[in-house]
Design a protein around this motif. Structure first.
Motif, mmCIF file in Angstrom:
data_model
loop_
_atom_site.group_PDB
_atom_site.id
_atom_site.type_symbol
_atom_site.label_atom_id
_atom_site.label_comp_id
_atom_site.label_asym_id
_atom_site.label_seq_id
_atom_site.Cartn_x
_atom_site.Cartn_y
_atom_site.Cartn_z
ATOM 1 N N LEU A 79 60.882 23.874 -8.293
ATOM 2 C CA LEU A 79 60.119 24.204 -9.492
ATOM 3 C C LEU A 79 58.616 24.155 -9.261
ATOM 4 C CD1 LEU A 79 62.252 22.195 -12.072
ATOM 5 C CD2 LEU A 79 62.036 24.689 -11.959
ATOM 6 N N LEU A 80 58.184 23.316 -8.322
ATOM 7 C CA LEU A 80 56.752 23.226 -8.002
ATOM 8 C C LEU A 80 56.311 24.297 -7.003
ATOM 9 C CD1 LEU A 80 56.308 19.346 -7.713
ATOM 10 C CD2 LEU A 80 55.718 20.829 -9.644
ATOM 11 N N GLY A 81 57.247 25.126 -6.574
ATOM 12 C CA GLY A 81 56.918 26.183 -5.613
ATOM 13 C C GLY A 81 56.798 25.688 -4.187
ATOM 14 N N ILE A 82 57.080 24.413 -3.960
ATOM 15 C CA ILE A 82 56.926 23.846 -2.611
ATOM 16 C C ILE A 82 57.997 24.379 -1.668
ATOM 17 C CG2 ILE A 82 56.964 21.708 -1.266
ATOM 18 C CD1 ILE A 82 55.798 20.302 -3.747
ATOM 19 N N SER A 83 59.229 24.468 -2.152
ATOM 20 C CA SER A 83 60.322 24.953 -1.299
ATOM 21 C C SER A 83 60.046 26.369 -0.809
ATOM 22 C CB SER A 83 61.648 24.912 -2.062
ATOM 23 O OG SER A 83 61.932 23.617 -2.535
ATOM 24 N N GLU A 84 59.631 27.230 -1.729
ATOM 25 C CA GLU A 84 59.353 28.611 -1.336
ATOM 26 C C GLU A 84 58.100 28.697 -0.470
ATOM 27 O OE1 GLU A 84 60.260 32.684 -1.098
ATOM 28 O OE2 GLU A 84 61.419 30.915 -1.641
ATOM 29 N N LEU A 85 57.108 27.858 -0.736
ATOM 30 C CA LEU A 85 55.898 27.847 0.079
ATOM 31 C C LEU A 85 56.215 27.491 1.525
ATOM 32 C CD1 LEU A 85 52.841 28.003 0.438
ATOM 33 C CD2 LEU A 85 52.697 25.639 -0.415
ATOM 34 N N VAL A 86 57.060 26.482 1.728
ATOM 35 C CA VAL A 86 57.453 26.110 3.094
ATOM 36 C C VAL A 86 58.167 27.276 3.772
ATOM 37 C CG1 VAL A 86 58.971 24.611 4.441
ATOM 38 C CG2 VAL A 86 57.534 23.637 2.654
ATOM 39 N N ASP A 87 59.032 27.950 3.022
ATOM 40 C CA ASP A 87 59.727 29.109 3.589
ATOM 41 C C ASP A 87 58.738 30.213 3.949
ATOM 42 O OD1 ASP A 87 62.450 30.539 3.994
ATOM 43 O OD2 ASP A 87 61.311 31.940 2.753
ATOM 44 N N LEU A 88 57.774 30.477 3.076
ATOM 45 C CA LEU A 88 56.783 31.517 3.340
ATOM 46 C C LEU A 88 55.942 31.193 4.579
ATOM 47 C CD1 LEU A 88 55.564 32.174 -0.313
ATOM 48 C CD2 LEU A 88 56.693 33.853 1.172
ATOM 49 N N LEU A 89 55.626 29.922 4.773
ATOM 50 C CA LEU A 89 54.825 29.513 5.922
ATOM 51 C C LEU A 89 55.510 29.844 7.244
ATOM 52 C CD1 LEU A 89 53.446 26.028 4.817
ATOM 53 C CD2 LEU A 89 52.080 28.032 5.433
ATOM 54 N N HIS A 90 56.833 29.788 7.245
ATOM 55 C CA HIS A 90 57.576 29.938 8.493
ATOM 56 C C HIS A 90 58.381 31.226 8.553
ATOM 57 C CE1 HIS A 90 56.443 25.857 9.584
ATOM 58 N NE2 HIS A 90 56.725 25.520 8.338
ATOM 59 N N ARG A 91 58.162 32.116 7.601
ATOM 60 C CA ARG A 91 58.869 33.392 7.589
ATOM 61 C C ARG A 91 58.199 34.349 8.558
ATOM 62 N NH1 ARG A 91 59.377 35.894 1.769
ATOM 63 N NH2 ARG A 91 60.453 33.896 1.432
ATOM 64 N N THR A 92 58.990 34.960 9.423
ATOM 65 C CA THR A 92 58.449 35.880 10.428
ATOM 66 C C THR A 92 59.186 37.214 10.388
ATOM 67 O OG1 THR A 92 59.953 34.992 12.111
ATOM 68 C CG2 THR A 92 57.754 34.008 11.960
ATOM 69 N N ASN A 93 58.612 38.209 11.039
ATOM 70 C CA ASN A 93 59.245 39.527 11.174
ATOM 71 C C ASN A 93 59.676 40.103 9.821
ATOM 72 O OD1 ASN A 93 59.035 39.280 14.010
ATOM 73 N ND2 ASN A 93 60.966 38.155 14.088
ATOM 74 N N HIS A 94 58.770 40.052 8.846
ATOM 75 C CA HIS A 94 59.107 40.498 7.496
ATOM 76 C C HIS A 94 59.672 41.904 7.475
ATOM 77 C CE1 HIS A 94 55.948 37.547 5.609
ATOM 78 N NE2 HIS A 94 56.696 36.979 6.519
ATOM 79 N N ASP A 95 59.148 42.776 8.326
ATOM 80 C CA ASP A 95 59.501 44.188 8.252
ATOM 81 C C ASP A 95 60.765 44.532 9.023
ATOM 82 O OD1 ASP A 95 57.192 44.636 6.757
ATOM 83 O OD2 ASP A 95 55.983 44.963 8.549
ATOM 84 N N THR A 96 61.248 43.634 9.850
ATOM 85 C CA THR A 96 62.380 43.979 10.714
ATOM 86 C C THR A 96 63.639 43.174 10.442
ATOM 87 O OG1 THR A 96 61.560 42.443 12.408
ATOM 88 C CG2 THR A 96 60.877 44.743 12.593
ATOM 89 N N VAL A 97 63.524 42.040 9.757
ATOM 90 C CA VAL A 97 64.711 41.227 9.476
ATOM 91 C C VAL A 97 64.774 40.935 7.982
ATOM 92 C CG1 VAL A 97 64.642 40.168 11.759
ATOM 93 C CG2 VAL A 97 63.555 39.000 9.838
ATOM 94 N N THR A 98 65.948 40.518 7.535
ATOM 95 C CA THR A 98 66.126 40.170 6.131
ATOM 96 C C THR A 98 65.268 38.951 5.792
ATOM 97 O OG1 THR A 98 68.386 41.027 6.161
ATOM 98 C CG2 THR A 98 67.803 39.529 4.368
ATOM 99 N N GLU A 99 64.552 39.037 4.683
ATOM 100 C CA GLU A 99 63.672 37.940 4.292
ATOM 101 C C GLU A 99 64.478 36.731 3.832
ATOM 102 O OE1 GLU A 99 59.650 38.954 2.424
ATOM 103 O OE2 GLU A 99 60.957 40.574 1.740
#
Length: 292
Positions: A79-99
């Motif tokens: 709810l604080l957006g922390i979980s998604e923020l951590v995921d966004l920090l470590h998300r790679t290859n946005h254009d080639t793999v499933t987010e």
């Protein structure tokens, strides 16, 4: 002896240890956390009463409840957006793999093992949905024997662990892809729902004027030898809260559109004699790479 003052208390707390000798990464996190927490306390001029309210809040958040048997800690970070923020920090290859996106607090390990095309759960009131697709690598080649862990609510917006009327493991299952990377299962169309709001997190959301809605979605965890694991969710495009998820987890690339099928009277289509839906969605996994 140095007298503790407003000017030196933050550094005194940071220095009260061996300065990263025992655990450098923990010290790095601790130092930053203390710096920001102390700055926050001073910025808002936190009172003793407010501090006690905060202590009480976190005590209640950690307690088990009927809707949240493990407490609300995981839901709070969502709810604080922390979980998604951590995921966004470590998300790679946005254009080639499933987010990827957050796991959420309703995941249960060791879901029932099911076969290709099996029904995910029992719900006589729900609209039938047939979901299928493939698991692929970044070059479009199929990934055989990939494990797909699926979980969702029933058609009334409840997970099995929240609803005593559902059998254990209802709308949960683990599937394996075939040699062509294909997967398929039968389920019901999920609906959006309100997160459990009878506890401390719900109280705070109401005080802030925040809604408690999540758009309709299906959860997935995928794993395969030689590939990075993926945790994600697919979202129904026509949900009214698709642009206002209370845990900020919607990613545009995993929004799906269901195809509606009306069955003519007296006929069977796809083993159905009533309205049903279908959707196809392919998952793309990134390969494990060794650090040079």
């Amino acid at each position: 002896m140095n007298t503790i003052t407003l000017d030196n208390i933050t550094q005194a707390v940071i220095n009260h240890g061996d300065g990263a000798k025992t655990h450098p990464r923990l010290y790095e996190i601790y130092k930053s956390l203390i710096t920001h927490l102390h700055a926050f306390v001073q910025e808002v001029n936190l009172t003793e009463q407010e501090l006690q309210m905060g202590r009480d809040f976190f005590t209640r958040v950690a307690r088990s409840s009927g809707d949240m048997p493990d407490g609300e800690i995981a839901m709070l970070t969502d709810l604080l957006g922390i979980s998604e923020l951590v995921d966004l920090l470590h998300r790679t290859n946005h254009d080639t793999v499933t987010e990827s996106t957050l796991e959420g607090p309703m995941y249960v390990p060791d879901a029932p093992e099911r076969q290709m095309g099996d029904r995910l759960g029992i719900d006589e009131d729900g609209d039938v949905l047939f979901m299928s697709g493939r698991v692929l690598d970044v070059n479009g080649s199929p990934i055989a024997n990939a494990l797909i862990d699926v979980w969702q609510t029933n058609s009334k917006g409840f997970y099995d662990i929240q609803d005593l009327n559902q059998p254990k493991g209802n709308f949960r299952g683990r599937f394996r892809t075939n040699a062509d990377g294909c997967y398929a299962f039968e389920t019901v169309v999920p609906i959006g729902y309100d997160i459990p709001a009878n506890g401390p997190c719900g109280e705070v959301l109401r005080l802030l004027g925040r809604h408690t809605h999540r758009p309709a979605h299906i959860h997935f965890k995928l794993s395969a030898t030689g590939f990075n694991p993926l945790t994600t969710q697919t979202y129904l495009n026509d949900d009214p809260y698709i642009c206002s998820d209370t845990v900020f987890a919607v990613v545009s690339s995993t929004i799906i559109t269901l195809q509606k099928h009306n069955v003519p009277n007296g006929m069977l289509v796809h083993n159905q004699n009533k309205l049903f839906y279908t959707v196809k969605f392919n998952f793309v996994l990134s390969p494990v790479t060794e650090d040079v």
